[in-house]
Scaffold this active site. Sequence first.
Site, PDB file in Angstrom:
ATOM      1  N   ARG A   1       0.797  -1.221   0.000  1.00 26.45           N
ATOM      2  CA  ARG A   1       0.000   0.000   0.000  1.00 26.45           C
ATOM      3  C   ARG A   1       0.838   1.283   0.000  1.00 26.45           C
ATOM      4  O   ARG A   1       0.509   2.235  -0.696  1.00 26.45           O
ATOM      5  CB  ARG A   1      -0.924  -0.013   1.216  1.00 26.45           C
ATOM      6  CG  ARG A   1      -2.207   0.723   0.957  1.00 26.45           C
ATOM      7  CD  ARG A   1      -3.228   0.508   2.032  1.00 26.45           C
ATOM      8  NE  ARG A   1      -3.863  -0.792   1.955  1.00 26.45           N
ATOM      9  CZ  ARG A   1      -4.100  -1.570   3.000  1.00 26.45           C
ATOM     10  NH1 ARG A   1      -3.715  -1.210   4.206  1.00 26.45           N
ATOM     11  NH2 ARG A   1      -4.717  -2.715   2.853  1.00 26.45           N
TER      12      ARG A   1
ATOM     13  N   LYS B   1      -1.367 -20.941   3.969  1.00 25.75           N
ATOM     14  CA  LYS B   1      -2.498 -21.216   4.830  1.00 25.75           C
ATOM     15  C   LYS B   1      -2.834 -19.957   5.650  1.00 25.75           C
ATOM     16  O   LYS B   1      -1.940 -19.138   5.808  1.00 25.75           O
ATOM     17  CB  LYS B   1      -2.226 -22.438   5.703  1.00 25.75           C
ATOM     18  CG  LYS B   1      -1.442 -22.176   6.996  1.00 25.75           C
ATOM     19  CD  LYS B   1      -1.247 -23.433   7.767  1.00 25.75           C
ATOM     20  CE  LYS B   1      -1.947 -23.409   9.087  1.00 25.75           C
ATOM     21  NZ  LYS B   1      -1.392 -22.518  10.082  1.00 25.75           N
TER      22      LYS B   1
ATOM     23  N   ASP C   1       1.995 -25.657   2.275  1.00 29.51           N
ATOM     24  CA  ASP C   1       1.985 -26.089   3.674  1.00 29.51           C
ATOM     25  C   ASP C   1       3.461 -26.127   4.045  1.00 29.51           C
ATOM     26  O   ASP C   1       4.202 -26.978   3.558  1.00 29.51           O
ATOM     27  CB  ASP C   1       1.357 -27.483   3.809  1.00 29.51           C
ATOM     28  CG  ASP C   1       1.299 -27.924   5.261  1.00 29.51           C
ATOM     29  OD1 ASP C   1       2.303 -27.727   5.979  1.00 29.51           O
ATOM     30  OD2 ASP C   1       0.263 -28.461   5.680  1.00 29.51           O
ATOM     31  N   HIS C   2       3.891 -25.208   4.882  1.00 28.16           N
ATOM     32  CA  HIS C   2       5.347 -25.050   5.047  1.00 28.16           C
ATOM     33  C   HIS C   2       5.992 -26.292   5.661  1.00 28.16           C
ATOM     34  O   HIS C   2       7.206 -26.457   5.593  1.00 28.16           O
ATOM     35  CB  HIS C   2       5.689 -23.773   5.820  1.00 28.16           C
ATOM     36  CG  HIS C   2       5.573 -23.891   7.308  1.00 28.16           C
ATOM     37  ND1 HIS C   2       4.382 -23.762   7.974  1.00 28.16           N
ATOM     38  CD2 HIS C   2       6.496 -24.131   8.267  1.00 28.16           C
ATOM     39  CE1 HIS C   2       4.580 -23.911   9.262  1.00 28.16           C
ATOM     40  NE2 HIS C   2       5.865 -24.139   9.476  1.00 28.16           N
TER      41      HIS C   2
ATOM     42  N   LYS D   1      10.069 -28.802   4.913  1.00 23.07           N
ATOM     43  CA  LYS D   1      11.075 -29.251   5.887  1.00 23.07           C
ATOM     44  C   LYS D   1      11.764 -30.510   5.356  1.00 23.07           C
ATOM     45  O   LYS D   1      11.107 -31.460   4.945  1.00 23.07           O
ATOM     46  CB  LYS D   1      10.416 -29.570   7.235  1.00 23.07           C
ATOM     47  CG  LYS D   1       9.838 -28.344   7.937  1.00 23.07           C
ATOM     48  CD  LYS D   1       9.230 -28.734   9.269  1.00 23.07           C
ATOM     49  CE  LYS D   1       8.407 -27.604   9.873  1.00 23.07           C
ATOM     50  NZ  LYS D   1       9.174 -26.499  10.411  1.00 23.07           N
TER      51      LYS D   1
ATOM     52  N   GLU E   1       4.876 -27.329  20.837  1.00 25.87           N
ATOM     53  CA  GLU E   1       5.560 -26.032  20.764  1.00 25.87           C
ATOM     54  C   GLU E   1       5.718 -25.452  22.165  1.00 25.87           C
ATOM     55  O   GLU E   1       4.837 -25.650  23.018  1.00 25.87           O
ATOM     56  CB  GLU E   1       4.748 -25.052  19.923  1.00 25.87           C
ATOM     57  CG  GLU E   1       4.552 -25.496  18.495  1.00 25.87           C
ATOM     58  CD  GLU E   1       3.867 -24.412  17.683  1.00 25.87           C
ATOM     59  OE1 GLU E   1       4.569 -23.610  17.068  1.00 25.87           O
ATOM     60  OE2 GLU E   1       2.634 -24.357  17.706  1.00 25.87           O
TER      61      GLU E   1
ATOM     62  N   HIS F   1      -0.762 -29.362   8.820  1.00 23.76           N
ATOM     63  CA  HIS F   1       0.557 -29.917   9.145  1.00 23.76           C
ATOM     64  C   HIS F   1       0.474 -31.358   9.670  1.00 23.76           C
ATOM     65  O   HIS F   1       1.204 -32.238   9.217  1.00 23.76           O
ATOM     66  CB  HIS F   1       1.259 -29.056  10.193  1.00 23.76           C
ATOM     67  CG  HIS F   1       1.325 -27.596   9.827  1.00 23.76           C
ATOM     68  ND1 HIS F   1       1.455 -27.163   8.535  1.00 23.76           N
ATOM     69  CD2 HIS F   1       1.278 -26.476  10.595  1.00 23.76           C
ATOM     70  CE1 HIS F   1       1.489 -25.842   8.519  1.00 23.76           C
ATOM     71  NE2 HIS F   1       1.383 -25.397   9.754  1.00 23.76           N
TER      72      HIS F   1
HETATM   73  C1  BG6 Z   1       1.958 -22.357  11.641  1.00 19.47           C
HETATM   74  C2  BG6 Z   1       0.953 -22.105  12.728  1.00 19.47           C
HETATM   75  O1  BG6 Z   1       1.320 -22.820  10.481  1.00 19.47           O
HETATM   76  O2  BG6 Z   1       2.899 -23.334  12.089  1.00 19.47           O
HETATM   77  C3  BG6 Z   1       1.642 -21.636  13.987  1.00 19.47           C
HETATM   78  O3  BG6 Z   1       0.033 -21.126  12.291  1.00 19.47           O
HETATM   79  C4  BG6 Z   1       2.720 -22.612  14.401  1.00 19.47           C
HETATM   80  O4  BG6 Z   1       0.718 -21.466  15.044  1.00 19.47           O
HETATM   81  C5  BG6 Z   1       3.645 -22.933  13.222  1.00 19.47           C
HETATM   82  O5  BG6 Z   1       3.461 -22.048  15.455  1.00 19.47           O
HETATM   83  C6  BG6 Z   1       4.593 -24.054  13.567  1.00 19.47           C
HETATM   84  O6  BG6 Z   1       5.563 -24.160  12.559  1.00 19.47           O
HETATM   85  P1  BG6 Z   1       7.007 -24.736  12.869  1.00 19.47           P
HETATM   86  O7  BG6 Z   1       7.663 -24.767  11.529  1.00 19.47           O
HETATM   87  O8  BG6 Z   1       7.656 -23.797  13.850  1.00 19.47           O
HETATM   88  O9  BG6 Z   1       6.805 -26.088  13.465  1.00 19.47           O
END
Ligand code: BG6
Length: 516
Positions: free
Chosen positions: A66, A173, A202-203, A207, A241, A265
């Site tokens: 923006r 996501k 999906d990150h 990995k 976590e 995930h």
């Molecule tokens: C994200 C979630 O997709 O993944 C977060 O929105 C979470 O809440 C994170 O903390 C965890 O990712 P990673 O790679 O740290 O395990």
Amino acid sequence: MDVAAPSLAPHAAVGAGRKLRAADPCAFVIFGAAGDLTKRLLLPALYNLAAGKLLPENFAVIGVARSAIADDEFRRQMADALRQFATDDVAAGTLDDLIGRCHYVPGDFDDPATYDRLKTRLGEAARNSGTRDNGLFYLATPPNLFAPVACHLGAAGLAGEPDGSWRRLIVEKPFGFDLESACALNRELRRCFAENQIFRIDHYLGKETVQNIMVLRFANGMFEPIWNREHIDHVQITVAETVSVENRGKLYDRTGALRDMVPNHLFQLLALTAMEPPSRFDAGAVRSEKLKAIEAIHPLGAADIAADVVRAQYAAGRVKGKAVPAYRQAPGVAGDSVTETYVAMRLLIDNWRWAGVPFYLRTGKALAARKTEIAVKFRSAPLALFRDMPVESLAQNLLVLRIQPDEGAALHFNAKIPGPDVRIENVRMNFKYADYFDAAPSTGYETLIYDCMIGDQMLFQRAVDIEAGWRVVDPVLAAWGKADGRDLCSYPAGGDGPAQAQDLLARGNRQWRAIA
Ligand code: BG6
């Protein structure tokens, strides 16, 4: 998404089995170029790709946001971000080269004029930087803008692929809030882009250790023959976590642990563990097998949800010695919130390989340790041979795939304690990635971005994959909605989760592995 901690280096597995090549000439367009995702992950990932000579020679970055700034100011901001967030020391030459390729388009995302300006910029990039009209549109925006931006791109003629060029849309996501909204989002995106142009990230699939699950299973002869109900007692998938919700309270309170982590995930980890061997190592075959595994999850009825799903919220406690206030005290969270920060569930997979083998899943915030792992517990060996000796029980064999941190795998088995009598102890064979491979830190996005640039969709989700995940969790969301928090359990921050999650396994004479 939330910005993830650095993971293992990308290059060892970028395109396992395929030849590494610089990607096609292209312009990388980032919507939301002023945001955290761009600065902390996308730019450092592009830098790592540049350093690894995996970016095309004809390449441009076009930021869209923006604020009314000029290219020079945008470049200055990007250079600062890179110096701050790069995963390794930055080489001046690579940095200057990358920053020199950055351009900026100011404008509102709902204003058609923004897309006209972008079109002009893309044309310039094609002429001046040789990007050949190929464009990647990365939506680093809030999710409510995914569909509008995609539709504006379509309306401006930017989704078309003239003269052999390509245009791709990358979406992060959350993909919807439940099944209905996910289907609606998919419909909207596909009004403007074809399925093979949409890359849903999906990150977790970026990995290294997640990608390695398939290699471990299918590149070794010893696991697959015993990877079934005949030999496996149960599977535990844990994503624990230590972080609490911190400053994400407002957003998280509307999301909760189930939506945030499970259909995406955790189900990806489950699918890779449970899938059948694909007929080919390509996007179509791999994604179809993963989808079949998710579709085979036994649908959860009201009684299953009451018995087999546990939701909980953290109360005040200490995580690694540091005081953490209760979730309800976090900024942005309602004082009477019934949002879960922890979920555990027992799932069954209705197919010949897995019938009767429980898959236990759990994930939570503010737990005792950060740990993502898949633990496969094998059936006990019969005690028959040792029945007349002082051996009371034999521990079950266990294979633990450690996804993060301390990436690796461990096999637990029984061995004889040296001495004249026969006594048996459980011992561990431990493989650590760090002992074998050069594991320079990376953002975890390099492989994903590179794959978008070469058009490989194996690590991305199709509409059907996303919808299959939501289909499993939707009944749980509905049941929780009705219960209005009466089923919500509690656990102290810094612990292993609620006692009710332990009961879930205790019912089958099983036990969760300790988190810390
Ligand atoms: C994200 C979630 O997709 O993944 C977060 O929105 C979470 O809440 C994170 O903390 C965890 O990712 P990673 O790679 O740290 O395990």
